[in-house]
Design a protein around this motif. Structure first.
Motif, mmCIF file in Angstrom:
data_model
loop_
_atom_site.group_PDB
_atom_site.id
_atom_site.type_symbol
_atom_site.label_atom_id
_atom_site.label_comp_id
_atom_site.label_asym_id
_atom_site.label_seq_id
_atom_site.Cartn_x
_atom_site.Cartn_y
_atom_site.Cartn_z
ATOM 1 N N ASP A 221 0.851 -1.187 0.000
ATOM 2 C CA ASP A 221 0.000 0.000 0.000
ATOM 3 C C ASP A 221 0.892 1.243 0.000
ATOM 4 O O ASP A 221 1.602 1.515 0.972
ATOM 5 C CB ASP A 221 -0.899 -0.026 1.238
ATOM 6 C CG ASP A 221 -1.831 1.177 1.303
ATOM 7 O OD1 ASP A 221 -1.808 2.014 0.385
ATOM 8 O OD2 ASP A 221 -2.576 1.287 2.295
ATOM 9 N N LEU A 222 0.862 1.987 -1.102
ATOM 10 C CA LEU A 222 1.757 3.140 -1.219
ATOM 11 C C LEU A 222 1.436 4.231 -0.204
ATOM 12 O O LEU A 222 2.327 4.986 0.208
ATOM 13 C CB LEU A 222 1.703 3.702 -2.637
ATOM 14 C CG LEU A 222 2.258 2.780 -3.733
ATOM 15 C CD1 LEU A 222 2.270 3.496 -5.075
ATOM 16 C CD2 LEU A 222 3.657 2.287 -3.383
ATOM 17 N N ALA A 223 0.185 4.307 0.225
ATOM 18 C CA ALA A 223 -0.151 5.274 1.273
ATOM 19 C C ALA A 223 0.592 4.947 2.553
ATOM 20 O O ALA A 223 1.019 5.843 3.294
ATOM 21 C CB ALA A 223 -1.662 5.282 1.508
ATOM 22 N N LEU A 224 0.781 3.657 2.812
ATOM 23 C CA LEU A 224 1.548 3.242 3.980
ATOM 24 C C LEU A 224 3.026 3.566 3.796
ATOM 25 O O LEU A 224 3.688 4.082 4.711
ATOM 26 C CB LEU A 224 1.363 1.737 4.214
ATOM 27 C CG LEU A 224 2.163 1.111 5.357
ATOM 28 C CD1 LEU A 224 1.762 1.723 6.696
ATOM 29 C CD2 LEU A 224 1.940 -0.405 5.383
ATOM 30 N N VAL A 225 3.556 3.284 2.619
ATOM 31 C CA VAL A 225 4.963 3.563 2.344
ATOM 32 C C VAL A 225 5.254 5.056 2.503
ATOM 33 O O VAL A 225 6.314 5.455 3.010
ATOM 34 C CB VAL A 225 5.353 3.080 0.934
ATOM 35 C CG1 VAL A 225 6.826 3.393 0.645
ATOM 36 C CG2 VAL A 225 5.095 1.590 0.782
ATOM 37 N N LEU B 290 8.250 -2.249 7.031
ATOM 38 C CA LEU B 290 8.701 -0.864 6.882
ATOM 39 C C LEU B 290 9.336 -0.346 8.167
ATOM 40 O O LEU B 290 10.257 0.480 8.127
ATOM 41 C CB LEU B 290 7.534 0.016 6.455
ATOM 42 C CG LEU B 290 7.034 -0.241 5.023
ATOM 43 C CD1 LEU B 290 5.685 0.418 4.794
ATOM 44 C CD2 LEU B 290 8.059 0.248 3.994
ATOM 45 N N ASP B 291 8.872 -0.839 9.316
ATOM 46 C CA ASP B 291 9.509 -0.459 10.576
ATOM 47 C C ASP B 291 10.937 -0.999 10.649
ATOM 48 O O ASP B 291 11.831 -0.344 11.201
ATOM 49 C CB ASP B 291 8.697 -0.973 11.766
ATOM 50 C CG ASP B 291 7.561 -0.042 12.148
ATOM 51 O OD1 ASP B 291 7.501 1.075 11.604
ATOM 52 O OD2 ASP B 291 6.734 -0.432 12.997
ATOM 53 N N GLY C 273 14.387 1.415 10.360
ATOM 54 C CA GLY C 273 15.166 1.428 11.596
ATOM 55 C C GLY C 273 14.364 1.668 12.850
ATOM 56 O O GLY C 273 14.944 1.805 13.939
ATOM 57 N N LYS C 274 13.046 1.713 12.742
ATOM 58 C CA LYS C 274 12.244 1.843 13.955
ATOM 59 C C LYS C 274 12.339 0.587 14.814
ATOM 60 O O LYS C 274 12.072 0.627 16.014
ATOM 61 C CB LYS C 274 10.785 2.127 13.591
ATOM 62 C CG LYS C 274 10.562 3.518 13.024
ATOM 63 C CD LYS C 274 9.077 3.794 12.830
ATOM 64 C CE LYS C 274 8.853 5.226 12.339
ATOM 65 N NZ LYS C 274 7.403 5.521 12.157
ATOM 66 N N ALA C 275 12.678 -0.522 14.194
ATOM 67 C CA ALA C 275 12.907 -1.776 14.910
ATOM 68 C C ALA C 275 14.108 -2.460 14.282
ATOM 69 O O ALA C 275 14.398 -2.273 13.091
ATOM 70 C CB ALA C 275 11.679 -2.675 14.833
ATOM 71 N N GLU C 276 14.812 -3.250 15.078
ATOM 72 C CA GLU C 276 16.000 -3.957 14.584
ATOM 73 C C GLU C 276 15.654 -5.417 14.343
ATOM 74 O O GLU C 276 14.993 -6.049 15.177
ATOM 75 C CB GLU C 276 17.145 -3.867 15.590
ATOM 76 C CG GLU C 276 18.426 -4.531 15.111
ATOM 77 C CD GLU C 276 19.608 -4.283 16.040
ATOM 78 O OE1 GLU C 276 20.748 -4.605 15.658
ATOM 79 O OE2 GLU C 276 19.383 -3.763 17.153
ATOM 80 N N PRO C 277 16.085 -5.989 13.230
ATOM 81 C CA PRO C 277 15.792 -7.409 12.986
ATOM 82 C C PRO C 277 16.501 -8.298 14.002
ATOM 83 O O PRO C 277 17.634 -8.032 14.391
ATOM 84 C CB PRO C 277 16.316 -7.644 11.570
ATOM 85 C CG PRO C 277 17.338 -6.570 11.344
ATOM 86 C CD PRO C 277 16.855 -5.387 12.125
ATOM 87 N N SER C 278 15.796 -9.350 14.426
ATOM 88 C CA SER C 278 16.374 -10.249 15.425
ATOM 89 C C SER C 278 16.075 -11.713 15.145
ATOM 90 O O SER C 278 16.531 -12.587 15.882
ATOM 91 C CB SER C 278 15.836 -9.897 16.817
ATOM 92 O OG SER C 278 14.425 -10.058 16.876
ATOM 93 N N ALA C 279 15.309 -12.010 14.094
ATOM 94 C CA ALA C 279 14.877 -13.383 13.834
ATOM 95 C C ALA C 279 15.971 -14.193 13.155
ATOM 96 O O ALA C 279 16.913 -13.658 12.553
ATOM 97 C CB ALA C 279 13.620 -13.380 12.979
#
Length: 749
Positions: free
Chosen positions: A540-544, A681-682, A686-692
């Motif tokens: 959804d481009l509105a989200l982007v 998108l988070d 960088g609003k969240a860091e990948p950890s999986a």
């Protein structure tokens, strides 16, 4: 009707006043369409004024007179144990009522709050009490429908409440297994494979606690989950419903899931917040021959070329059957559809629920499981077509009649028939048992299953109060706190496979981004029919635009985001191949470009099947095309257009993928187990860091896929990217580089 109800309430209030001096400990009020009884030192009771059920007062406490005989039966006495109550009720039931308990309905949608004629028929005429629901219009509608159904069955026979169940319905993509998903509002979580990617059993425990509360608020008391099959073949398209390929990780996740659903924190065991977990599929389902699934006749066999069947028990016997909470074991088991080829020492090759060796010997005697065993859906019906899940799945017993199949399942030790709304074949099986072994033996066998089935209804409090306050349900299901925890779990499930030189992600500034469209050709659907050809925005481009400035041309952009899905190549069987004189069996492919199975086995593992025209199911030398090949083309074209500017590729998947066609064109790669795009998108911003971490291996190529053994985990050569990272089990990146923490220490290889 309203005047009658008000009169009944008035009489009840007078009676309350008359006996209050005798130490009555209860009072009642109307909630929605039912009466709610609350009492000191006892459970709350719910009953419908229209059902004919009355409240009995004994020692000052309230009890429901479910069979309307003006006396307190043992099964109505909540002071007794669930085992005592179940035994008493079973002794009172007719064979027709017991046979009804053995039925499990087909999938029921809930678009409105009233019962339809078909539902009233199987509840009344067939005595059915186990109901599987799929879509619901809203939580409030689900609650009202539940109350109408419970009021209907409360007035029948012995007032046995309905035990409503659901397939997984918390997945963020809104679909689950082979049904239409949840509908309405509910907290959104990763798929089971996504939960596995967190490598955090405590998170899965918390998911179970929240999901069970939401289930009970919807009237659901049994979960047709978790799917704890150890997914040892990467081609299998039910891979995404599992906790991955590692036996230890799957075992720990299975235990946490069942504990979360079944254990009520207040009681440290069974209680009114508990949800029965039906763990599936006992056992060895992850080793499907050639990756073909046994929902289809073309995939009826599970094979064990590595002689590794015993390992597939671990997630059951060491996980779901060895819980840390007070409920001890998962309350129910669903056996495998498949024929475990040549594993039964007797030489019999039949589907799991038909196998006395698999159920009576392996499950009941060796594993010590005394809970409910329920067949997977529609296994007693006739097969219709080889390339569709529509129709029956009577694998190995095709020559038997429908009634004979029911009889054989009962002989094997199974209690319940999934997807069967009709009592006739069960009663016919009772007649067969009576003729063969005597009616006393038949009655004893039916009562054994009835006790198991009723125990799961008593333990979760449905006999006391199966009713819901629709307003409370509306406010509770999907409440913000639950939504937040589900969203945080989604973030923790996203695996970052590539971040070139640790410099591409995160994109913290408000940069210009190009998001190419995805092209979908016309694709055959799982249930038949062809989808329309279309070109769509993948996000959804509105989200982007909340994160970045979206531009229309790659030359205007600072970076690009390409969202694609795993390669899709069908079900492993092709009628077109049959028309051309072939055996119908074609390969699965985990790559996007055309694939020819030059390294496949020249002959099938399972050998001849008298029910098939061909005794060889090999697909060696055959070619298969990915329906979504354009996903690969889109990534490659985008990289060519972007030049040195970075391309971030998001791959939505539920199983391993050959990444050799994608990785060279990607500067960063994120693996999404079908989470909300906002979570992706988070991570990118960088609003969240990948950890999986990867809960499975990513194969280097299709050659290693063909050479691996269906029943063995961790047996593929893994892909290595341009940065020198190998995409093996338990690999994942954070902003600093490869993750090396306690989870990798515990589960890594």
């Amino acid at each position: 009707m309203m005047k009658k109800l008000m009169k009944m309430m008035s009489v009840g209030m007078v009676l309350m006043g008359l006996v209050a001096c005798d130490g009555q400990k209860w009072s009642e009020q109307q909630v929605d369409s039912f009466m709610l009884v609350t009492q000191k030192g006892g459970p709350s009771l719910g009953y419908s004024p229209q059902s004919g059920v009355k409240i009995l007062t004994v020692d000052g406490y309230a009890f429901k007179d479910l069979n309307r005989n003006d006396s307190l039966d043992a099964y109505e006495d909540w002071r007794l144990s669930a085992q005592e109550r179940a035994a008493d009720l079973v002794s009172q039931l007719s064979i027709e009522e017991i046979a009804g308990l053995m039925l499990y309905s087909g999938h029921q949608a809930v678009p409105a709050d009233s019962l339809i004629a078909e539902q009233k028929k199987f509840l009344n005429d067939d005595h059915l009490r186990a109901v599987l629901i799929t879509t619901v219009a809203s939580p409030e509608t689900a609650a009202k429908w539940n109350n109408n159904m419970q009021a209907f069955v409360e007035g029948l026979d012995h007032g046995i409440p309905a035990n409503t169940s659901s397939d997984p319905r918390h997945e963020a993509n809104g679909t689950a297994e082979f049904n239409a998903g949840a509908g309405g509002q509910i907290s959104l979580w990763p798929t089971s494979l996504g939960l596995a990617a967190t490598f955090d059993p405590q998170l899965v425990l918390r998911f179970g606690e929240i999901a069970s509360e939401e289930y009970r608020a919807l009237g659901i008391a049994t979960a047709l989950s978790p799917q704890v099959d150890i997914a040892t073949d990467p081609r299998w398209f039910r891979f995404d419903g599992t906790f991955g390929e590692d036996p230890q990780l799957a075992t720990d996740m299975a235990r946490a899931y069942c504990d979360g659903f079944q254990t009520t924190p207040e009681t440290k065991g069974w209680g009114v917040k508990s949800v029965n977990a039906m763990v599936k599929h006992w056992y060895g389902y992850g080793a499907q021959e050639g990756g073909r699934d046994s929902h289809f006749a073309s995939g009826k066999y599970a094979v064990y070329p590595g002689n590794n069947l015993a390992m597939h028990k671990r997630s059951f016997v060491e996980g779901a059957f060895k819980l840390e909470g007070g409920t001890e074991k998962a309350s129910a088991v669903m056996p495998i559809y498949s024929i475990l080829w040549n594993q039964d020492p007797s030489g019999e090759n039949v589907g799991g629920s038909y196998s006395k060796w698999l159920i009576q010997q392996q499950l009941r005697e060796e594993a010590g499981f005394e809970g409910v065993a329920c067949t997977d859906w529609h296994i007693t019906y006739d097969m219709k077509v080889l390339d569709s899940p529509i129709g029956g799945k009577p694998w190995g017993v095709e020559p038997l009649s429908v009634a004979e199949r029911h009889y054989k399942i009962l002989q094997a030790g199974v209690d319940q028939f999934g997807g069967n709304n009709e009592i006739g074949p069960v009663l016919e099986a009772y007649r067969m048992w009576s003729e063969a072994q005597g009616e006393a033996s038949a009655r004893e066998r039916f009562e054994l299953s009835a006790r198991r089935l009723l125990l799961n209804v008593f333990r979760v409090g449905l006999f006391e109060n199966p009713y819901l306050d629709p307003e409370e349900t509306k406010a509770f299901v999907g409440k913000p706190e639950f939504m937040q925890e589900g969203y945080e779990a989604q973030l923790k499930s996203i695996v970052m496979l590539k971040n070139h030189d640790n410099q591409v992600l995160p994109v913290k500034d408000r940069r210009k981004v190009y998001v190419p469209k995805r092209h979908f050709p016309a694709i055959p659907g799982l249930w038949g029919g062809i989808s329309e050809e279309k070109t769509v925005e993948p996000i959804d481009l509105a989200l982007v635009k909340k994160y970045f400035d979206v531009v229309e041309q790659p030359e205007e952009a600072d970076f690009a985001i390409c969202l694609i899905q795993e390669p899709s190549t069908g079900v492993g069987y092709s009628l077109d191949d049959v028309k051309k004189g072939g055996n119908g069996y074609v390969p699965f492919s985990l790559q996007y470009d055309d694939y020819t199975a030059r390294d496949a086995r020249a002959v099938s593992i399972a050998g001849g099947d008298p029910m098939e025209k061909s005794t060889n199911r090999s697909f060696r030398g055959k070619t298969v095309k990915a329906y979504n090949r354009d996903d690969m083309v889109m990534v490659q074209n985008t990289k060519q257009a972007m030049g040195e500017k970075p391309v971030v590729v998001i791959i939505e998947t539920g199983r391993p993928i050959v990444l050799s066609e994608i990785e060279p064109s990607a500067d960063a790669i994120l693996i999404s187990f079908k989470v909300q795009h906002q979570a992706l998108l988070d991570i990118i911003s960088g609003k969240a860091e990948p950890s999986a971490l990867l809960p499975m291996q990513m194969p280097a190529d299709m050659k290693t896929v063909e050479e691996q053994q269906e029943d063995v985990p961790h047996d593929m050569r893994c892909y290595q990217d341009a940065d020198g990272h190998t995409y093996d089990f338990a690999f994942g990146l954070n902003w600093q580089g490869p993750i090396r923490d306690a989870r990798v220490e515990k589960y890594g290889r």
